[in-house]
Design a protein around this motif. Structure first.
Motif, PDB file in Angstrom:
ATOM      1  N   LEU A  93       0.861  -1.184   0.000  1.00 33.91           N
ATOM      2  CA  LEU A  93       0.000   0.000   0.000  1.00 33.91           C
ATOM      3  C   LEU A  93       0.896   1.231   0.000  1.00 33.91           C
ATOM      4  N   LYS A  94       0.670   2.120  -0.939  1.00 30.76           N
ATOM      5  CA  LYS A  94       1.595   3.228  -1.182  1.00 30.76           C
ATOM      6  C   LYS A  94       0.938   4.589  -0.954  1.00 30.76           C
ATOM      7  N   GLY A  95       0.272   4.711   0.190  1.00 29.25           N
ATOM      8  CA  GLY A  95      -0.339   5.996   0.517  1.00 29.25           C
ATOM      9  C   GLY A  95      -1.799   6.062   0.130  1.00 29.25           C
ATOM     10  N   ILE A  96      -2.639   5.281   0.808  1.00 32.45           N
ATOM     11  CA  ILE A  96      -4.066   5.186   0.482  1.00 32.45           C
ATOM     12  C   ILE A  96      -4.843   6.273   1.223  1.00 32.45           C
ATOM     13  N   ASP A  97      -5.594   7.050   0.478  1.00 34.80           N
ATOM     14  CA  ASP A  97      -6.505   8.059   1.032  1.00 34.80           C
ATOM     15  C   ASP A  97      -7.926   7.701   0.610  1.00 34.80           C
ATOM     16  N   LEU A  98      -8.747   7.317   1.583  1.00 38.53           N
ATOM     17  CA  LEU A  98     -10.130   6.943   1.283  1.00 38.53           C
ATOM     18  C   LEU A  98     -11.017   7.319   2.461  1.00 38.53           C
ATOM     19  N   GLU A  99     -12.280   7.574   2.163  1.00 38.48           N
ATOM     20  CA  GLU A  99     -13.267   7.858   3.199  1.00 38.48           C
ATOM     21  C   GLU A  99     -14.541   7.098   2.878  1.00 38.48           C
ATOM     22  N   VAL A 100     -15.064   6.409   3.883  1.00 39.92           N
ATOM     23  CA  VAL A 100     -16.322   5.671   3.741  1.00 39.92           C
ATOM     24  C   VAL A 100     -17.307   6.246   4.746  1.00 39.92           C
ATOM     25  N   ARG A 101     -18.385   6.785   4.270  1.00 40.99           N
ATOM     26  CA  ARG A 101     -19.383   7.386   5.148  1.00 40.99           C
ATOM     27  C   ARG A 101     -20.254   6.307   5.803  1.00 40.99           C
ATOM     28  N   ARG A 102     -20.857   6.651   6.916  1.00 44.38           N
ATOM     29  CA  ARG A 102     -21.751   5.733   7.610  1.00 44.38           C
ATOM     30  C   ARG A 102     -22.923   5.362   6.693  1.00 44.38           C
ATOM     31  N   GLY A 103     -23.197   4.083   6.584  1.00 42.10           N
ATOM     32  CA  GLY A 103     -24.290   3.612   5.744  1.00 42.10           C
ATOM     33  C   GLY A 103     -23.934   3.459   4.282  1.00 42.10           C
ATOM     34  N   GLU A 104     -22.681   3.753   3.929  1.00 42.23           N
ATOM     35  CA  GLU A 104     -22.258   3.687   2.529  1.00 42.23           C
ATOM     36  C   GLU A 104     -21.753   2.281   2.181  1.00 42.23           C
ATOM     37  N   VAL A 105     -21.909   1.909   0.917  1.00 41.38           N
ATOM     38  CA  VAL A 105     -21.323   0.682   0.389  1.00 41.38           C
ATOM     39  C   VAL A 105     -20.220   1.075  -0.584  1.00 41.38           C
ATOM     40  N   MET A 106     -19.002   0.664  -0.286  1.00 41.48           N
ATOM     41  CA  MET A 106     -17.873   0.910  -1.178  1.00 41.48           C
ATOM     42  C   MET A 106     -17.415  -0.416  -1.766  1.00 41.48           C
ATOM     43  N   CYS A 107     -17.323  -0.489  -3.077  1.00 45.06           N
ATOM     44  CA  CYS A 107     -16.800  -1.680  -3.739  1.00 45.06           C
ATOM     45  C   CYS A 107     -15.408  -1.373  -4.278  1.00 45.06           C
ATOM     46  N   MET A 108     -14.456  -2.244  -3.944  1.00 44.36           N
ATOM     47  CA  MET A 108     -13.077  -2.080  -4.370  1.00 44.36           C
ATOM     48  C   MET A 108     -12.770  -3.082  -5.478  1.00 44.36           C
TER      49      MET A 108
END
Length: 250
Positions: free
Chosen positions: A17-32
């Protein structure tokens, strides 16, 4: 619910991992999404401190993962405290890891009795409810050897939900399944999304991502290449690397 800032992870000389910036809001579905080896699963494992990050900040529900901060320095938490916080995060792996000598109901009821000190009858009542929720109300007394792959994965999801998690992590939950069994697991996950569960899903199921995700993330080589609404990332990707990947899997 999840905030990653400059998260780095290496195994020896290999930086995954080379500097990951991510935000997941409450109730959100994030697919990677992304090719194998891009760092998706490692990032999931960092979220519940199964892997220790080497740099950056990672927090869940406003609290640092695995560490406390004092005087501008990070101090790793005691393993018991890490385990307590980890219990608030459900994780479903590619392989089901059910206890073969225990029934479906016993597999689901075990952790709440051991970790949360829930009474046995209350844990089993909750287990029956959860197995019914994932469509296995008729398999309470069935052992894993007699369940299909899709049924085992649904038991694994019920087991994770038994801990009443605030966040669910799915690491390619359908990749080990025969194609005809994938749908029954995805249906359970659709139901969780509809109920407002915060979810991060590493998947190659692009149809699921397009239908359910609030945010799609494409990773490659340990970095986030592209992120945005799935309709944009999957239908009109901005980056050539994303387009090249999707051309091979669509």
């Amino acid at each position: 619910m999840v905030m990653a800032a400059g998260v780095r992870k290496r195994f020896g000389l290999l930086e995954v991992l080379k500097g990951i910036d991510l935000e997941v809001r409450r109730g959100e579905v994030m697919c990677m999404l992304g090719p194998s080896g891009s760092g998706k699963s490692t990032f999931l494992r960092c979220i519940n401190h199964l892997e220790r990050i080497n740099a950056g900040r990672l927090s869940v529900d406003g609290e640092l993962v695995g560490y406390r901060e004092a005087g501008g320095k990070l101090y790793e938490l005691h393993e018991k405290e890490v385990a307590r916080k980890r219990a608030e995060i459900g994780m479903v792996f590619q392989h089901f890891n059910l206890f073969p000598h225990m029934t479906a109901l016993d597999n689901v009821a075990l952790a709440p009795t051991l970790v949360k000190r829930l009474g046995r009858e209350e844990a089993r009542r909750r287990g029956r409810e959860l197995l019914a929720r994932v469509g296995l109300g008729d398999k309470l007394d069935t052992y894993p050897v007699a369940l299909s792959g899709g049924q085992k994965q649904r038991v694994a999801i019920a087991r994770a939900l038994a801990m009443a998690p605030k966040l669910m992590l799915f690491d390619e939950p359908t990749s080990a399944l025969d194609p005809e069994l994938v749908g029954e697991v995805l249906d359970v996950m659709r139901g969780l999304a509809k109920d407002g569960m915060t979810m991060i899903v590493v998947t190659h199921e692009l149809g699921f991502a397009r239908e359910v995700a609030d945010t799609a993330v494409f990773m490659d080589g340990g970095v986030v290449v592209e992120t945005g609404p799935p309709g944009e990332v999957l239908a009109a990707p901005r980056h050539e690397r994303t387009r090249a990947f999707l051309s091979k899997v669509l």
